[in-house]
Design an enzyme around this catalytic site. Sequence first.
Site, PDB file in Angstrom:
ATOM      1  N   ALA A 126       0.831  -1.204   0.000  1.00 33.80           N
ATOM      2  CA  ALA A 126       0.000   0.000   0.000  1.00 33.80           C
ATOM      3  C   ALA A 126       0.861   1.248   0.000  1.00 33.80           C
ATOM      4  O   ALA A 126       1.917   1.300   0.645  1.00 33.80           O
ATOM      5  CB  ALA A 126      -0.916  -0.001   1.219  1.00 33.80           C
TER       6      ALA A 126
ATOM      7  N   GLY B  14       1.716  -5.993   1.305  1.00 28.15           N
ATOM      8  CA  GLY B  14       0.506  -6.166   0.516  1.00 28.15           C
ATOM      9  C   GLY B  14       0.784  -6.575  -0.915  1.00 28.15           C
ATOM     10  O   GLY B  14      -0.050  -7.209  -1.564  1.00 28.15           O
TER      11      GLY B  14
ATOM     12  N   GLU C 206       1.117 -10.232  -0.815  1.00 25.07           N
ATOM     13  CA  GLU C 206      -0.209 -10.823  -0.711  1.00 25.07           C
ATOM     14  C   GLU C 206      -0.959 -10.763  -2.035  1.00 25.07           C
ATOM     15  O   GLU C 206      -1.648 -11.714  -2.415  1.00 25.07           O
ATOM     16  CB  GLU C 206      -1.033 -10.144   0.368  1.00 25.07           C
ATOM     17  CG  GLU C 206      -2.437 -10.718   0.451  1.00 25.07           C
ATOM     18  CD  GLU C 206      -3.090 -10.555   1.791  1.00 25.07           C
ATOM     19  OE1 GLU C 206      -4.048 -11.292   2.068  1.00 25.07           O
ATOM     20  OE2 GLU C 206      -2.652  -9.689   2.555  1.00 25.07           O
TER      21      GLU C 206
ATOM     22  N   GLU D 264       6.993  -5.933   7.873  1.00 23.52           N
ATOM     23  CA  GLU D 264       6.287  -5.203   8.928  1.00 23.52           C
ATOM     24  C   GLU D 264       7.054  -5.186  10.260  1.00 23.52           C
ATOM     25  O   GLU D 264       7.186  -4.128  10.892  1.00 23.52           O
ATOM     26  CB  GLU D 264       4.886  -5.791   9.143  1.00 23.52           C
ATOM     27  CG  GLU D 264       3.889  -5.442   8.052  1.00 23.52           C
ATOM     28  CD  GLU D 264       4.011  -6.331   6.817  1.00 23.52           C
ATOM     29  OE1 GLU D 264       3.290  -6.077   5.838  1.00 23.52           O
ATOM     30  OE2 GLU D 264       4.846  -7.264   6.828  1.00 23.52           O
TER      31      GLU D 264
END
Length: 258
Positions: free
Chosen positions: A65, A109, A112, A132
């Site tokens: 993101a 992300g 993912e 993260e």
Amino acid sequence: MSDELLFEVTDHVARVTLNRPKALNSISHELDVELARTWDTIDADPDIWVAVLRAVGEKAFCAGADISGGTEADASRLALGGGLTGIGGPLRVLKKPLIAAVQGYALGGGFELAMCADIIVAADNAKFGLPEVKAGIIGECGVMHRAIRQLPHHVALALVLTGERLPASDALSYGLVNEVVPYAELDEAAMRWAAKLTAASPLAQQAAKHAVLKGLQGSLEVALATKYEPIEAYANSDDVKEGRAAFTERRAPQWTGR
């Protein structure tokens, strides 16, 4: 369609291209909205049988993101990846087979988003990672839940807990990706997989994908006992009649996706 998302359809294959190389193809709210509209178009068009998700530039497939702009309200309206990841909004499952062509960084992300695909082709420079914890950030992170389901248990936990990156060669050995090729051959490899998919009945593929993913939500016993609506509907389609006719006449079938 904005310049940040490119879209073209050729021979029943939709090519969806993230075009923000300077931002490592990170996904802004605006790009998320464009992706959602694109998935709607792909699912609604019977002449599109397969989708290929790719990105511009050698450095990154997607760095997740884009947190540099937009508001919290913006981010809450739609799951990352136009809904595919289920992060930040309702989960959307694409009906059509989806191929991800991954090069460079696929992080957070972006990792993912790649795992949302049904087939992953990776360039030899691809690196998959969950950064993260290294940044001291953790939340309702869907990528962890996908990683633990798509990778061996200890491999996935090592990625989650260390934030280290998984190179393409290791991703292939663990079964995360279907093929690794030199970066220069990535697009060709993705289209080769697309050609394999378009050789089959698109309606049969969509019914099979729905059944497989739905069946994974419960036990094997429940999956075996369940009737799947797309499979039931396929029995009355033109494609199933064409498949039988082609077999009888000993010729290649001519699918219509109807």
